[in-house]
Design a protein around this motif. Sequence first.
Motif, PDB file in Angstrom:
ATOM      1  N   CYS A 257     120.281  -2.113 -52.458  1.00 40.63           N
ATOM      2  CA  CYS A 257     119.130  -2.257 -51.557  1.00 40.63           C
ATOM      3  C   CYS A 257     119.533  -2.039 -50.104  1.00 40.63           C
ATOM      4  N   TRP A 258     120.825  -2.082 -49.810  1.00 40.04           N
ATOM      5  CA  TRP A 258     121.324  -1.865 -48.446  1.00 40.04           C
ATOM      6  C   TRP A 258     121.463  -0.372 -48.135  1.00 40.04           C
ATOM      7  N   THR A 259     121.209   0.481 -49.113  1.00 39.57           N
ATOM      8  CA  THR A 259     121.317   1.935 -48.943  1.00 39.57           C
ATOM      9  C   THR A 259     119.924   2.567 -48.910  1.00 39.57           C
ATOM     10  N   PRO A 260     119.815   3.812 -48.435  1.00 38.93           N
ATOM     11  CA  PRO A 260     118.520   4.499 -48.488  1.00 38.93           C
ATOM     12  C   PRO A 260     118.174   4.964 -49.900  1.00 38.93           C
ATOM     13  N   TYR A 261     119.146   4.853 -50.838  1.00 40.72           N
ATOM     14  CA  TYR A 261     118.962   5.371 -52.199  1.00 40.72           C
ATOM     15  C   TYR A 261     118.268   4.381 -53.129  1.00 40.72           C
ATOM     16  N   TYR A 262     118.009   3.184 -52.636  1.00 39.32           N
ATOM     17  CA  TYR A 262     117.278   2.194 -53.433  1.00 39.32           C
ATOM     18  C   TYR A 262     115.980   2.827 -53.915  1.00 39.32           C
ATOM     19  N   ALA A 263     115.741   2.808 -55.218  1.00 36.40           N
ATOM     20  CA  ALA A 263     114.596   3.532 -55.782  1.00 36.40           C
ATOM     21  C   ALA A 263     114.072   2.797 -57.001  1.00 36.40           C
ATOM     22  N   LEU A 264     112.902   3.216 -57.466  1.00 33.11           N
ATOM     23  CA  LEU A 264     112.265   2.582 -58.620  1.00 33.11           C
ATOM     24  C   LEU A 264     112.426   3.438 -59.862  1.00 33.11           C
TER      25      LEU A 264
END
Length: 369
Positions: A257-264
Amino acid sequence: MQKLVYIATLILAVTFFACIGNSKSNSEKKAAAEKQTAIFTNPLLPVGPDPWALHHNGLYYYMHTMGDRLVLWKTDDITNLKEADQKTIWIPTDPSNSKDLWAPEIHFLDGKWYVYFASDGGNTDDHQLYVLENNNADPFDGEFVMRARISTDPDNNWAIDASIFEHRGELYMIWSGWQTRRVDTETQCIYIAKMKNPWILGSERVLISKPELDWERKYVNVDGSTPDHIIYVNEGPQPLISPSGKFVHVIYSASGCWTPYYALGMLSADANADLLDPDSWTKAGEPVFRQSPENGVYGTGHNSFFKSPDGKEDYILYHARDTEMDPPVKGDTRSPRAQKIDWDENDYPVFGVPLETSKALRKPSGTKE
């Protein structure tokens, strides 16, 4: 005769300019009314990670992670959280669960209110699930009291992000947990179990998803920084029943969640299948909702879902950032955002892309003016 012509011309002129004036006035009034009552923009609050909303008896109840306490918002317009009533409903006093209160959710079950959350005593490896109870009709009244710590397995493995749902007369809980205690690599998995009641599991936990795909295993940030250890993430599972009732979908968050890659991501099971059988679940190969650099939206995840006031529309509520990573001087900048979702002909959700914060969005149908 000339006098009559002059008078007639004067009357026509007055009438003409009066019509123009009325036309402009009516047009401006209509535009102003539409602008005032029909739209909203994201974010809904300046800060608010792990947002959750429930629509019940004409009101929305909203929560997000506060860290050291639990706060509840109440409003008839979920897009107007900035002016919603809010109340601190619980402050921990037991040292064992007084730190890092994460991802609270409020549910109304069997005539009572329950709030689920995860916390620890200062060591994140000890995160466990807890549930509070309030028997008042209005959760702003009375008091939320500790009902129980929810034991998810005999070894009391790490557990966070519990969500509850009912399906065909059975109560289920889904959450994120560890298979075994962390040594040097942390692997968060998605589990499901039946519930005996709102605070006790009625079956053993069943693993339905591990972070095995490349897009689920990103933990290095854009500047090359990493946590103290490797972390592969599946977390924040949320149930989403398809409109015809054909499928039970579980939308979950993956990568750091600390990265821009956090996704669903999405897991799907036939509604007639055994939800406790891992083979009943199919995982989508790609994210169903991810960052949109072109719209300036990053780290999209940890969502929930809510209905419009009239029940005709479905919305996703999620957190995101305006930058690829949190600026060091600002701390946590994740903020809650909402947008409408659609459904395809096969009963699968269509999320689209996260929209820019400058975009005016129509309020959910049935929202009071």
